[in-house]
Design a protein around this motif. Structure first.
Motif, mmCIF file in Angstrom:
data_model
loop_
_atom_site.group_PDB
_atom_site.id
_atom_site.type_symbol
_atom_site.label_atom_id
_atom_site.label_comp_id
_atom_site.label_asym_id
_atom_site.label_seq_id
_atom_site.Cartn_x
_atom_site.Cartn_y
_atom_site.Cartn_z
ATOM 1 N N GLY A 134 19.798 4.949 2.992
ATOM 2 C CA GLY A 134 18.469 4.790 3.594
ATOM 3 C C GLY A 134 17.399 4.461 2.576
ATOM 4 O O GLY A 134 16.290 4.086 2.950
ATOM 5 N N SER A 135 17.693 4.595 1.256
ATOM 6 C CA SER A 135 16.602 4.356 0.302
ATOM 7 C C SER A 135 16.275 2.869 0.230
ATOM 8 O O SER A 135 17.158 2.013 0.295
ATOM 9 C CB SER A 135 16.930 4.915 -1.081
ATOM 10 O OG SER A 135 18.186 4.474 -1.497
ATOM 11 N N LEU A 136 14.984 2.619 0.101
ATOM 12 C CA LEU A 136 14.471 1.252 0.130
ATOM 13 C C LEU A 136 14.585 0.624 -1.250
ATOM 14 O O LEU A 136 14.211 1.238 -2.249
ATOM 15 C CB LEU A 136 12.995 1.319 0.553
ATOM 16 C CG LEU A 136 12.393 0.079 1.169
ATOM 17 C CD1 LEU A 136 13.133 -0.308 2.443
ATOM 18 C CD2 LEU A 136 10.915 0.339 1.485
ATOM 19 N N LEU A 137 15.101 -0.612 -1.313
ATOM 20 C CA LEU A 137 15.170 -1.312 -2.599
ATOM 21 C C LEU A 137 13.913 -2.161 -2.777
ATOM 22 O O LEU A 137 13.297 -2.559 -1.795
ATOM 23 C CB LEU A 137 16.409 -2.216 -2.637
ATOM 24 C CG LEU A 137 17.618 -1.557 -3.296
ATOM 25 C CD1 LEU A 137 18.170 -0.465 -2.414
ATOM 26 C CD2 LEU A 137 18.691 -2.574 -3.595
ATOM 27 N N PRO A 138 13.547 -2.457 -4.042
ATOM 28 C CA PRO A 138 12.397 -3.349 -4.228
ATOM 29 C C PRO A 138 12.687 -4.704 -3.577
ATOM 30 O O PRO A 138 13.859 -5.079 -3.426
ATOM 31 C CB PRO A 138 12.300 -3.501 -5.745
ATOM 32 C CG PRO A 138 13.101 -2.384 -6.326
ATOM 33 C CD PRO A 138 14.138 -2.022 -5.319
ATOM 34 N N SER A 139 11.635 -5.420 -3.205
ATOM 35 C CA SER A 139 11.835 -6.756 -2.634
ATOM 36 C C SER A 139 12.542 -7.627 -3.684
ATOM 37 O O SER A 139 12.542 -7.279 -4.880
ATOM 38 C CB SER A 139 10.484 -7.375 -2.284
ATOM 39 O OG SER A 139 9.777 -7.615 -3.483
ATOM 40 N N GLU A 140 13.100 -8.766 -3.243
ATOM 41 C CA GLU A 140 13.826 -9.634 -4.192
ATOM 42 C C GLU A 140 12.900 -10.062 -5.328
ATOM 43 O O GLU A 140 13.280 -10.076 -6.494
ATOM 44 C CB GLU A 140 14.378 -10.858 -3.448
ATOM 45 C CG GLU A 140 15.544 -10.488 -2.541
ATOM 46 C CD GLU A 140 15.712 -11.423 -1.364
ATOM 47 O OE1 GLU A 140 14.832 -12.288 -1.153
ATOM 48 O OE2 GLU A 140 16.724 -11.285 -0.632
ATOM 49 N N ARG A 141 11.638 -10.371 -4.966
ATOM 50 C CA ARG A 141 10.706 -10.834 -5.991
ATOM 51 C C ARG A 141 10.418 -9.724 -7.010
ATOM 52 O O ARG A 141 10.498 -9.924 -8.220
ATOM 53 C CB ARG A 141 9.401 -11.278 -5.311
ATOM 54 C CG ARG A 141 8.424 -12.005 -6.222
ATOM 55 C CD ARG A 141 7.129 -12.363 -5.500
ATOM 56 N NE ARG A 141 6.562 -11.240 -4.751
ATOM 57 C CZ ARG A 141 5.890 -10.230 -5.304
ATOM 58 N NH1 ARG A 141 5.727 -10.187 -6.608
ATOM 59 N NH2 ARG A 141 5.390 -9.262 -4.551
#
Ligand SMILES: Cc1ncc(COP(=O)(O)O)c(C=O)c1O
Length: 480
Positions: free
Chosen positions: A32-39
């Motif tokens: 469930g942890s959010l990853l940084p956006s691709e950028r």
């Protein structure tokens, strides 16, 4: 921070895939942890965005990551089992243990306050940076070098601080306490925690105010306590309700915040204080008097504490420096019968071997200094100015939309919203408009109330904050 090895023959995107797989497997990136956006990830790792797109794509294909429009990319919740079989099931562990998680609305508020420095914070029950006695602390540090011994602390906390506190409690609150009947804690929160864990047992019924700061704490549920509610009126709870709850549920303790109650700001009247002590003595029920705010009083005289009126040893009195000087010092105190203090000190030893002697030393210097009294007077005036600024802004932007009683101390204004609202939707609307506050349901009230802190925002941010609240409540176009 980890970075891919540019000199390796192994493709960079594969290195990133393996790095993320390892982070997921060892629990650093839980489900469930959010990853940084691709950028953002590309910036962090110093690689092209297309490399991250390829790495995320591969992890999505293997089911370890999932992406949804508007929600970004996160670690899959359902494919936890894909992690290597020798990895412990961290999810099961993190969902276990004795502590209930914090309320979702509180977690949301803390998250937005942490991440968005531009939001006007009317949610945190804290002083703004300019209200802490920074200059006084600097002066004290210059005048008095720290030469204390650096060993473990006394189980009840620094003897010097307890002696100073005994004098302070007598002078400021009319409380007769001795060094041996005081426990120094890391804030009122630790006092409450020690009481719920050490003096009560799972299944015990306790009475708390409704609404109440205590209700916002999963601490009571974590201790397995049954919570009975004492409605709060303009002049505090009704003592006869305590007698009724004893008859109906055999309550074993009462938790009260009688001075400028959080969140309502109400003061328990003197007549009610006397009657409450009579009832508690008759039923032999201890009372926890949580009193973080009485020195923020804007009245000519602070209300008398229950502890000062207590002739039967019923009241456990809790205070702290958090709302009057420095929440980050983490210094609080509890004055109670000596047997209780010894039991709680023994339990605290099991938790952490005691407090930081540096914090205690500084707190002692501060409270012993004659200039601390000047700080309190300055604080009371500054809080009154902020409260008045908030009231003026509410009268200007929301004259018919909210009602409130004038608080004469504390840090908050408790507002009733004169229309039907959904608490979490209003909070999100507030965040979008640039202001954050605490919906009343967090404190156990019905929907349609909010708590606005006038202490935390800077004076000049109070009017823009209330204007943002008006936009959230009345619609963006209704307010200029
Ligand atoms: C009524 C009340 N009690 C206790 C606390 C805990 O304060 P601290 O642990 O910082 O002393 C708070 C904090 O907001 C409070 O409002």
């Amino acid at each position: 921070m980890w970075k891919p090895d540019r000199h390796s023959k192994h493709p960079i995107y594969r290195q990133i895939v393996e790095y993320l797989e390892r982070s997921i497997a060892c629990g650093e990136l839980p489900p469930g942890s959010l990853l940084p956006s691709e950028r953002k990830m590309a910036e962090q790792l110093d690689v092209n965005r297309s490399t991250i797109v390829q790495a995320y794509e591969e992890l999505r294909a293997s089911g370890l990551l999932e992406s949804a429009v508007g929600r970004g990319t996160s670690v899959s919740r359902t494919k936890w089992g894909l992690t290597p079989s020798h990895t412990p099931n961290w999810r099961q562990y993190t969902e276990g243990g004795a502590f209930m998680p914090n309320l979702p609305l509180m977690r949301r508020i803390r998250e937005v306050v942490r991440h968005d420095a531009n939001l006007i914070d009317m949610a945190s029950g804290e002083l703004s940076a300019d209200l802490f006695p920074n200059e006084l602390v600097q002066e004290l540090l210059r005048e008095q070098p720290f030469t204390e011994h650096l060993g473990y602390d006394h189980p009840q906390g620094s003897p010097a601080l307890r002696t100073t506190l005994a004098r302070f409690l007598s002078r400021r609150h009319g409380i007769a306490a001795t060094e041996s009947s005081i426990l120094i804690t890391s804030g009122s929160q630790q006092s409450l925690y020690l009481i719920t864990q050490c003096l009560l047992s799972p299944g015990d019924a306790v009475a708390i105010e409704d609404p109440s700061y205590c209700y916002s704490l999963p601490m009571f549920q974590s201790a397995g306590l049954r919570i009975c509610r004492l409605p709060v009126y303009k002049d505090g709870i009704d003592p006869e309700d305590v007698a009724r709850l004893y008859r109906e549920h055999r309550i074993r303790m009462v938790f009260l915040n009688p001075n400028f109650q959080n969140p309502t700001g109400s003061i328990l009247s003197l007549t009610k204080r006397r009657r409450l002590l009579e009832i508690a003595a008759e039923l032999r029920i201890p009372i926890v008097e949580d009193d973080p705010f009485s020195l923020t009083s804007m009245l000519p005289e602070s209300p008398q504490t229950l502890k000062a009126l207590d002739k039967d040893g019923i009241v456990m009195y809790i205070g702290s420096l958090s709302k009057i000087a420095a929440s980050g010092l983490r210094i609080g105190w509890l004055a109670a019968p000596q047997s209780v203090v010894s039991r709680l000190a023994d339990a605290r030893q099991q938790m952490d071997f005691g407090l930081s002697i540096v914090s205690e030393w500084l707190a002692e210097q501060l409270m012993r200094s004659g200039r601390f009294e000047d700080h309190i007077i300055h604080l009371q005036m500054a809080l009154q100015q902020k409260r008045d600024e908030m009231i003026d802004a509410l009268n200007k932007y929301l004259p018919d939309a909210v009602t409130f009683d004038l608080p004469h101390g504390g840090l908050n204004l408790w507002c009733k919203i004169n229309r039907k609202v959904n608490d979490s939707r209003l909070l999100e609307e507030g965040i979008r408009s640039g202001v954050v506050f605490v919906p009343g349901t967090v404190y156990g009230s019905e929907e349609g109330y909010i708590r606005l802190s006038y202490a935390k925002p800077r004076l000049e941010d109070i009017e823009p904050g209330i204007r943002a609240l008006a936009r959230a409540l009345l619609g963006q176009s209704a307010v200029r």
